[in-house]
Design an enzyme around this catalytic site. Structure first.
Site, PDB file in Angstrom:
ATOM      1  N   ASP A 389       0.876  -1.167   0.000  1.00 30.81           N
ATOM      2  CA  ASP A 389       0.000   0.000   0.000  1.00 30.81           C
ATOM      3  C   ASP A 389       0.915   1.219   0.000  1.00 30.81           C
ATOM      4  OD1 ASP A 389      -1.658   2.135   0.594  1.00 30.81           O
ATOM      5  OD2 ASP A 389      -2.816   1.062   2.123  1.00 30.81           O
ATOM      6  N   HIS A 390       0.894   1.974  -1.104  1.00 31.70           N
ATOM      7  CA  HIS A 390       1.844   3.077  -1.252  1.00 31.70           C
ATOM      8  C   HIS A 390       1.615   4.195  -0.233  1.00 31.70           C
ATOM      9  CE1 HIS A 390       5.174   4.837  -3.190  1.00 31.70           C
ATOM     10  NE2 HIS A 390       4.922   4.437  -4.419  1.00 31.70           N
ATOM     11  N   ARG A 391       0.450   4.176   0.427  1.00 30.61           N
ATOM     12  CA  ARG A 391       0.207   5.162   1.484  1.00 30.61           C
ATOM     13  C   ARG A 391       1.041   4.845   2.721  1.00 30.61           C
ATOM     14  NH1 ARG A 391      -6.195   4.354   1.867  1.00 30.61           N
ATOM     15  NH2 ARG A 391      -5.354   2.236   2.100  1.00 30.61           N
TER      16      ARG A 391
END
Length: 417
Positions: A389-391
């Site tokens: 999850d790039h967040r």
């Protein structure tokens, strides 16, 4: 005085339950602690015990039917007791609560008439239908359906002896291949046919969770190949000890736990307004079950050895497949692993299991030519794919973690000392 038994909330995400099996019938004596029913939740089918002593006077949710949490499941009281008034009072209370919720949900200034509320509670017929075939539907109890799936029996080939030709437990137990076939179940060449199978509570939960994950979490994927020659040799040596048997999956789980301790930013959750970095390491291991997928969690994985990890995974997987797993055994995971190597899958990517920031996909170990010391020699390669999850996790952070997993699997002795 009669007591109302309501549909329990057996998991933190449960909104409704399905009665998979009643263990008591109306008129039976019930004691506190007696097994009353099996309730199918969004995570597992669980046994539900009575809190009261008395006689089962009323069943509010028939076997195979669904009901929202807190609906009337049953009434237990004294033999011959009149329960009409208590049921009416309970129904009136429920209506008042629903009306209150509707009122609370209205805007402060209502300028138009509210739209009519539609009852979305599924009917008993819908929830007990197992399959449909040309010529009509086939009805089966959830227990019969589960038994049929375990034994590899096609329900279309079973003759039901229950009400309305419903397939029940004894029909599966007594089924013999080649015996009588249900009407309309024969497949005819050139004729179109299909079957509609109602979603189980678990399948509904999987659909909601993974859809939300895929379309809200910005996934990206990191892939790496691992030389498993040393892991194969180490596993063989370990398994030569009497009473000790570990799998490659156990080694992967241990390697991941050790790598997470070194890379704490991967051991994280997205919680909406913050990123939660977990100090503890709880690894969820995906297990395939009849209705879909469960993710039991091995707690404090980094503190355990290969054998202990393997024993816990085996026990949890068995509980998951036999529908005996408890909600708390599937909660609290900080990272997840999905291994399809045993199914011959070489390479795949997984959808992140929220709120986790990552999930690791593990493929099969495949013998393939590799170059070592300038020579082409046989090698054993396993492919890993990390969904991030790039967040929560950036590419460099995920890459460093995956590199450490690779080093540990290629040098297993580092996980022992």
């Amino acid at each position: 005085m009669a007591e109302i038994v309501r549909m329990p909330k057996l998991s933190d995400t449960m909104t409704e339950g399905v009665v998979a099996e009643w263990h008591k019938k109306v008129g039976d004596t019930v004691s506190e602690g007696d097994l009353l029913a099996d309730i199918e939740t969004d995570k597992a089918t669980m046994e539900f015990e009575s809190f009261y002593d008395g006689v089962l006077l009323h069943i509010g949710v028939e076997k195979g039917a669904a009901a929202p949490v807190n609906d009337i499941l049953a009434v237990i009281g004294e033999k011959g007791e009149d329960i009409e008034s208590i049921l009416n009072d309970a129904a009136s209370e429920t209506t008042q609560q629903e009306d209150k919720k509707v009122e609370e949900s209205k805007p402060a200034k209502e300028t138009s008439a509210p739209e009519p509320v539609t009852d979305t509670k599924p009917s008993t017929k819908e929830t007990t239908t197992s399959v449909s075939t040309t010529g009509g539907r086939i009805f089966a109890s959830p227990l019969a359906k589960s038994m049929a799936e375990e034994k590899g029996i096609d329900l279309a080939m079973v003759k039901g002896t229950g009400e309305n030709n419903r397939i029940v437990k004894k029909d599966i137990e007594n089924y013999t291949p080649g015996a009588s076939v249900s009407p309309g179940s024969v497949i005819t060449a050139g004729v179109e046919s299909y079957r509609d199978e109602p979603l189980s509570q678990m399948r509904k939960a999987i659909a909601r969770t993974l859809t939300a994950s895929k379309f809200s979490a910005p996934h990206f994927y990191l892939k790496m190949e691992v030389d498993m020659d040393n892991a194969i040799a180490a596993r063989k040596a370990i398994n030569e000890d009497e009473g000790v048997k570990i799998s490659f999956n156990d080694m992967v789980v241990k390697a991941v736990a050790s790598a997470l301790r070194k890379n704490p930013k991967v051991n994280a959750d997205w919680i909406g307004d913050a990123i939660r970095y977990n100090d503890h390491i709880h690894i969820g291991v995906a297990v395939a079950v009849d209705e879909g997928l469960l993710v039991p969690v091995v707690k404090h994985t980094d503190t355990k050895g290969f054998a202990q990890i393997g024993a816990e995974i085996k026990e949890l997987a068995q509980k998951a497949r036999t529908k005996k797993i408890q909600p708390q055994e599937m909660e609290g995971g900080t990272f997840a692993i999905s291994n399809l190597g045993m199914y011959g899958i070489e390479d795949f990517t997984s959808i992140i299991n929220p709120p986790n920031g990552c999930i690791l996909s593990v493929g099969q170990i495949k013998q393939t030519p590799v170059i070592k010391n300038g020579q082409i020699v046989p090698g054993n390669i396993m492919k890993l794919s990390l969904s991030c999850d790039h967040r929560v996790v950036d590419g460099a952070v995920g890459s460093a973690f995956l590199q450490d997993v690779k080093k540990l699997l290629e040098n297993p002795v580092k996980m022992i000392v």
